[in-house]
Design a protein around this motif. Structure first.
Motif, PDB file in Angstrom:
ATOM      1  N   ASP A 260      33.568  29.611  21.196  1.00  0.00           N
ATOM      2  CA  ASP A 260      34.060  28.697  22.344  1.00  0.00           C
ATOM      3  C   ASP A 260      34.617  27.366  21.994  1.00  0.00           C
ATOM      4  OD1 ASP A 260      34.753  28.260  24.773  1.00  0.00           O
ATOM      5  OD2 ASP A 260      32.944  26.795  25.319  1.00  0.00           O
ATOM      6  N   LEU A 261      35.971  26.918  21.348  1.00  0.00           N
ATOM      7  CA  LEU A 261      36.572  26.044  20.836  1.00  0.00           C
ATOM      8  C   LEU A 261      37.213  25.392  21.690  1.00  0.00           C
ATOM      9  CD1 LEU A 261      37.820  27.643  17.371  1.00  0.00           C
ATOM     10  CD2 LEU A 261      35.349  26.420  17.840  1.00  0.00           C
ATOM     11  N   ASN A 262      36.295  23.757  21.398  1.00  0.00           N
ATOM     12  CA  ASN A 262      37.316  22.871  22.032  1.00  0.00           C
ATOM     13  C   ASN A 262      38.448  22.290  21.596  1.00  0.00           C
ATOM     14  OD1 ASN A 262      35.809  23.020  24.985  1.00  0.00           O
ATOM     15  ND2 ASN A 262      33.610  23.052  23.771  1.00  0.00           N
ATOM     16  N   VAL A 263      39.636  22.103  21.584  1.00  0.00           N
ATOM     17  CA  VAL A 263      40.407  21.524  20.845  1.00  0.00           C
ATOM     18  C   VAL A 263      40.866  20.663  21.641  1.00  0.00           C
ATOM     19  CG1 VAL A 263      43.031  21.796  20.188  1.00  0.00           C
ATOM     20  CG2 VAL A 263      41.807  23.687  20.397  1.00  0.00           C
ATOM     21  N   SER A 264      40.607  19.435  20.799  1.00  0.00           N
ATOM     22  CA  SER A 264      40.961  17.365  21.587  1.00  0.00           C
ATOM     23  C   SER A 264      42.148  17.084  19.847  1.00  0.00           C
ATOM     24  CB  SER A 264      39.631  16.724  21.674  1.00  0.00           C
ATOM     25  OG  SER A 264      38.784  17.106  19.908  1.00  0.00           O
ATOM     26  N   GLU A 265      42.236  16.543  20.830  1.00  0.00           N
ATOM     27  CA  GLU A 265      43.182  14.948  20.662  1.00  0.00           C
ATOM     28  C   GLU A 265      42.606  13.522  19.200  1.00  0.00           C
ATOM     29  OE1 GLU A 265      46.823  14.976  20.859  1.00  0.00           O
ATOM     30  OE2 GLU A 265      46.837  16.484  22.012  1.00  0.00           O
ATOM     31  N   TRP A 266      43.042  13.887  17.949  1.00  0.00           N
ATOM     32  CA  TRP A 266      41.822  13.436  16.742  1.00  0.00           C
ATOM     33  C   TRP A 266      43.274  12.351  15.783  1.00  0.00           C
ATOM     34  CZ3 TRP A 266      41.231  14.242  11.339  1.00  0.00           C
ATOM     35  CH2 TRP A 266      40.802  12.599  10.494  1.00  0.00           C
TER      36      TRP A 266
END
Length: 159
Positions: free
Chosen positions: A62-68
Motif C-alpha cells: 500500500d504505497l502513499n505517494v507524496s510531493e517532495w
C-alpha cells in the motif's frame, strides 16, 4: 540491497559503497558513512529503512505517494531520517519494476501497461525520479561531508 545501493551510490553519483554489520567497524570508519536501519547508531547520516529490501518474496504494498520538493516520493519514513522517504526502497521498487510482478490487468498481449503503473497514476511517469533522488542524496552527503571530494563525473547531472 547491494544492487540498489550500488546503483544509487556507485553508478549514478560515482562513489564506492561498502557494507558492514559490525558496529565497531562502522564507528571507526572516518569518511562518508550512513546507517540504513530502524534506529540511528550515533551521529551519522541516518536513513530509516523500509522493510522492502529485507523481505523475501513479493507483497502487495500500500504505497502513499507524496510531493517532495520538485518531485514525488513514497515509502515515507519519519522525521528522524535524513530524507523524508526511503530512497533505496523506492528506487528498488521502480527499477526492479516490482509492480509488474504483482497481479494486474494485462493488455491484449499479456503485458503490464503504463496506465497501470504507480508512476502514471501519480504523474511522474516521464520524470527520472531515481536520478533526481540520487542527486538530492549526493547533495545531502556533500552537506554532511563537505571535505569529501566527489569524483568529477558525479557532479554532472544527467537530467
Amino acid at each position: 540491497m547491494k544492487y540498489i545501493f550500488k546503483q544509487i551510490c556507485t553508478r549514478i553519483i560515482g562513489i564506492p559503497v561498502n557494507f558492514t554489520t559490525t558496529i565497531e567497524e562502522f564507528i571507526a570508519h572516518d569518511s562518508l558513512k550512513m546507517s540504513y536501519t530502524r534506529q540511528p547508531l550515533s551521529h551519522e547520516i541516518f536513513m530509516r529503512a523500509n522493510e522492502l529490501l529485507f523481505e523475501q518474496g513479493l507483497d502487495d504494498l500500500d504505497l502513499n505517494v507524496s510531493e517532495w520538493e520538485d518531485t514525488k516520493c513514497f515509502f515515507a519514513n519519519g522525521e528522524s531520517s535524513a530524507l523524508p522517504f526511503d530512497i533505496f526502497a523506492a528506487s528498488f521498487y521502480l527499477l526492479s519494476r516490482y509492480e509488474e510482478y504483482l497481479p494486474h490487468v494485462k493488455d491484449d498481449y499479456g503485458r503490464f501497461t503504463a496506465e497501470e503503473s504507480l508512476a502514471f497514476n501519480h504523474g511522474f511517469l516521464n520524470q527520472p525520479v531515481v536520478d533526481i533522488w540520487a542527486f538530492k542524496f549526493r547533495k545531502l552527503l556533500k552537506a554532511h561531508y563537505p571535505d569529501f571530494v566527489f569524483p568529477s563525473g558525479s557532479t554532472k547531472s544527467r537530467l
